[in-house]
Design a protein around this motif. Structure first.
Motif, PDB file in Angstrom:
ATOM      1  N   ILE A 103       0.818  -1.211   0.000  1.00 45.51           N
ATOM      2  CA  ILE A 103       0.000   0.000   0.000  1.00 45.51           C
ATOM      3  C   ILE A 103       0.857   1.269   0.000  1.00 45.51           C
ATOM      4  CG2 ILE A 103      -1.922  -1.155   1.146  1.00 45.51           C
ATOM      5  CD1 ILE A 103      -1.087   0.267   3.738  1.00 45.51           C
ATOM      6  N   GLN A 104       2.176   1.101   0.038  1.00 44.27           N
ATOM      7  CA  GLN A 104       3.020   2.294  -0.034  1.00 44.27           C
ATOM      8  C   GLN A 104       2.885   2.945  -1.410  1.00 44.27           C
ATOM      9  OE1 GLN A 104       7.385   1.502  -0.295  1.00 44.27           O
ATOM     10  NE2 GLN A 104       6.800  -0.661  -0.277  1.00 44.27           N
ATOM     11  N   LYS A 105       3.062   4.244  -1.438  1.00 44.55           N
ATOM     12  CA  LYS A 105       2.902   4.974  -2.695  1.00 44.55           C
ATOM     13  C   LYS A 105       4.038   4.630  -3.644  1.00 44.55           C
ATOM     14  CE  LYS A 105       2.513   9.616  -4.661  1.00 44.55           C
ATOM     15  NZ  LYS A 105       1.403   9.207  -5.545  1.00 44.55           N
ATOM     16  N   PRO A 106       3.725   4.198  -4.871  1.00 43.81           N
ATOM     17  CA  PRO A 106       4.788   3.870  -5.825  1.00 43.81           C
ATOM     18  C   PRO A 106       5.498   5.126  -6.312  1.00 43.81           C
ATOM     19  CG  PRO A 106       2.631   3.651  -6.851  1.00 43.81           C
ATOM     20  CD  PRO A 106       2.389   3.900  -5.400  1.00 43.81           C
ATOM     21  N   ASP A 128      13.393   2.443  -7.621  1.00 43.56           N
ATOM     22  CA  ASP A 128      11.987   2.836  -7.685  1.00 43.56           C
ATOM     23  C   ASP A 128      11.061   1.645  -7.438  1.00 43.56           C
ATOM     24  OD1 ASP A 128      12.361   5.497  -8.194  1.00 43.56           O
ATOM     25  OD2 ASP A 128      12.020   5.370 -10.359  1.00 43.56           O
ATOM     26  N   LEU A 129       9.945   1.930  -6.757  1.00 43.42           N
ATOM     27  CA  LEU A 129       8.822   1.003  -6.705  1.00 43.42           C
ATOM     28  C   LEU A 129       7.886   1.383  -7.845  1.00 43.42           C
ATOM     29  CD1 LEU A 129       7.165  -1.251  -5.314  1.00 43.42           C
ATOM     30  CD2 LEU A 129       6.100   0.552  -3.929  1.00 43.42           C
ATOM     31  N   VAL A 130       7.619   0.436  -8.729  1.00 49.20           N
ATOM     32  CA  VAL A 130       6.881   0.712  -9.963  1.00 49.20           C
ATOM     33  C   VAL A 130       5.545  -0.032  -9.929  1.00 49.20           C
ATOM     34  CG1 VAL A 130       6.960   0.679 -12.483  1.00 49.20           C
ATOM     35  CG2 VAL A 130       9.086   0.882 -11.165  1.00 49.20           C
ATOM     36  N   LYS A 131       4.474   0.690 -10.216  1.00 50.21           N
ATOM     37  CA  LYS A 131       3.149   0.085 -10.321  1.00 50.21           C
ATOM     38  C   LYS A 131       2.676   0.189 -11.766  1.00 50.21           C
ATOM     39  CE  LYS A 131      -1.635   0.421  -8.645  1.00 50.21           C
ATOM     40  NZ  LYS A 131      -2.572   1.163  -7.756  1.00 50.21           N
TER      41      LYS A 131
END
Length: 497
Positions: free
Chosen positions: A354-357, A397-400
């Motif tokens: 649920i963390q912001k990507p 980066d966290l990528v969605k």
């Protein structure tokens, strides 16, 4: 040969069933790279620690169902010579090209340094006729993988340029394991055609590819010439199933209980026993395990609606038993398809979903008639490769990515160089995480996935129904600060799809 029918599929009116392309303004700007992907440092072992393999791409006469034809092979067989190593081994594969056209080897599902990924025009120049190229990597993660050409991939894989790569675990949960590589062919001059395909139903979402192929194979052969699985009573057997074709394939173990052991090379824990029908998407790998407890030899069958499913009948021979069971699925009326979202637990790669990507990308998949000489056009956000907007990231980066299938066809989307975590399907969150490198998006489905940008370079993200990829359904994950020195086309005739 089946690849010759590509122009045929472009010429028919199949897309009356497909929703038209959606146009969308694209932002094609990217940061100019500072470091060539060929300069990314590669860890190297001592020579004594390396396991060496030689693969020769060459023509070979192959026979399926009594018909001989010219195939393209690695080391003269379909599938190509199996590469089998142990978890943690260093591997060096020397490719020699004895064909008249350029080739490469892509290591499907392996997370490798970018320059070892084997994609012509993206991570290397295609290996020219008469030339050689060496791939070297550390087989860190046990699992079922496969290798195939990524130069003019639709045609070259269709002709037979693929094989299995197995990384065995140091500790095994099984006594024996068998690789089953599934594929489809057009043997001779006739394809199935529109009316023939419509006559026997077919699998939803695959009307285009089902028009092309009228023969299925397992390890390069069709029933009754498929080599048997030989087991002893009480043994635990792992089946490593790899779909090297462009259609979904379904398998039924004739009510024999099994558990799903791994998906796309990642282990699945605490899976319950099931006897449901298994579906394997193009490019996907699924490992099953069963303990032999039958009193008769039996068959693994394909309850697919199409006639060519009769070509898949894999004998399971139990040592010391001569009595044979008949294929039973044709008498079954209520077979249930397995649901991979509730089969067990996979170790998540992202704990806090649920963390912001850092990066969000919407991927709208569509299909329709192409412009000029492209024939059928398969688009991402209204564009075809190489004009598709890349997913621009920086390391860490966290990528969605939200993937919407706006067409009436399946699109098995495969990401190179990374695993992703599936977090929702059609707006509903998954209770158990699925960690994969390929997800089959059926018509009008939506999936949300997350991945961590932790492997710098240029990486393809494309449909593994390569009929669709060659029609444009390809984009890339591009890391800021890096660039590829290779070009599509050019003097090396690089054709990544």
């Amino acid at each position: 040969m089946k690849y010759k029918l590509l122009l045929f599929i472009f010429s028919v009116g199949i897309m009356a069933i497909v929703v038209g392309c959606q146009s969308k303004e694209q932002n094609q700007s990217t940061e100019v790279g500072q470091i060539s992907i060929s300069e990314i440092p590669l860890e190297k072992p001592m020579d004594a620690e390396i396991k060496h393999f030689d693969l020769v791409a060459k023509k070979e006469t192959w026979n399926i169902k009594g018909t001989s034809f010219e195939a393209w092979t690695y080391n003269g067989t379909i599938p190509g010579e199996e590469i089998r190593v142990l978890e943690g081994d260093w591997v060096k594969v020397n490719l020699k090209n004895e064909l008249d056209e350029p080739v490469t080897i892509h290591w499907h599902g392996m997370v490798l340094p970018n320059v070892m990924d084997g994609v012509a025009g993206i991570t290397q120049n295609a290996v020219q006729p008469g030339d050689t190229f060496s791939y070297q990597f550390n087989a860190l993660e046990p699992g079922t993988y496969w290798y195939h050409s990524h130069q003019n991939a639709f045609e070259q894989i269709d002709r037979g340029l693929y094989g299995a790569l197995i990384v065995e675990p140091k500790e095994k949960s099984y006594d024996k394991d068998y690789v089953l590589m599934l594929d489809e062919w057009t043997i001779g001059e006739n394809n199935r055609g529109m009316m023939n395909m419509m006559g026997d139903g077919g699998t939803p979402g695959e009307m285009d590819s089902q028009m092309l192929y009228q023969t299925f194979s397992v390890n390069g052969k069709s029933a009754p010439n498929i080599k048997p699985i030989n087991v002893n009573f009480g043994e635990t057997v792992r089946l490593r199933i790899i779909n090297a074709g462009y259609q979904k394939h379904v398998l039924y173990l004739n009510d024999h209980p099994y558990r799903v052991a791994a998906i796309d090379g990642k282990d699945l824990a605490n899976a319950t026993l099931t006897s449901d029908v298994l579906m394997v998407a193009p490019g996907e790998r699924i490992d099953l395990e069963f303990t032999e407890n039958k009193k008769k030899d039996w068959y693994i069958d394909s309850p697919n609606a199409v006639k060519e499913s009769e070509d898949i009948q894999i004998p399971v021979n139990i040592s010391g038993i001569e009595e044979k069971s008949d294929a039973s699925y044709r008498d079954e009326q209520n077979l249930i398809m397995i649901d991979m979202t509730n089969q067990g637990n996979m170790n998540p790669i992202i704990d806090n979903i649920i963390q912001k990507p850092d990066v969000e990308y919407t991927m709208d998949l569509s299909a329709g008639m192409g412009m000029m000489q492209r024939g059928m056009s398969y688009t991402i956000n209204g564009e075809t490769f190489p004009d598709t907007e890349p997913i621009q990231v920086k390391k860490g980066d966290l990528v969605k990515v939200t993937i919407n299938n706006n067409s009436m066809l399946d699109h098995p989307m495969h990401l190179h160089g990374h695993y992703f975590q599936v977090i929702s399907k059609n707006g509903l969150s998954l209770v158990n995480p699925l960690v994969k490198d390929l997800i089959n998006i059926e018509p009008h489905e939506q999936y949300e996935i997350l991945f961590i940008a932790d492997n710098p370079g240029d990486w393809l993200f494309h449909c593994h129904d390569l009929l669709h990829a060659t029609g444009g359904m390809v984009t890339a994950v591009k890391y800021n600060g890096y660039y590829s020195p290779f070009e599509i086309g050019g003097e090396y005739h690089n054709e990544p799809e």
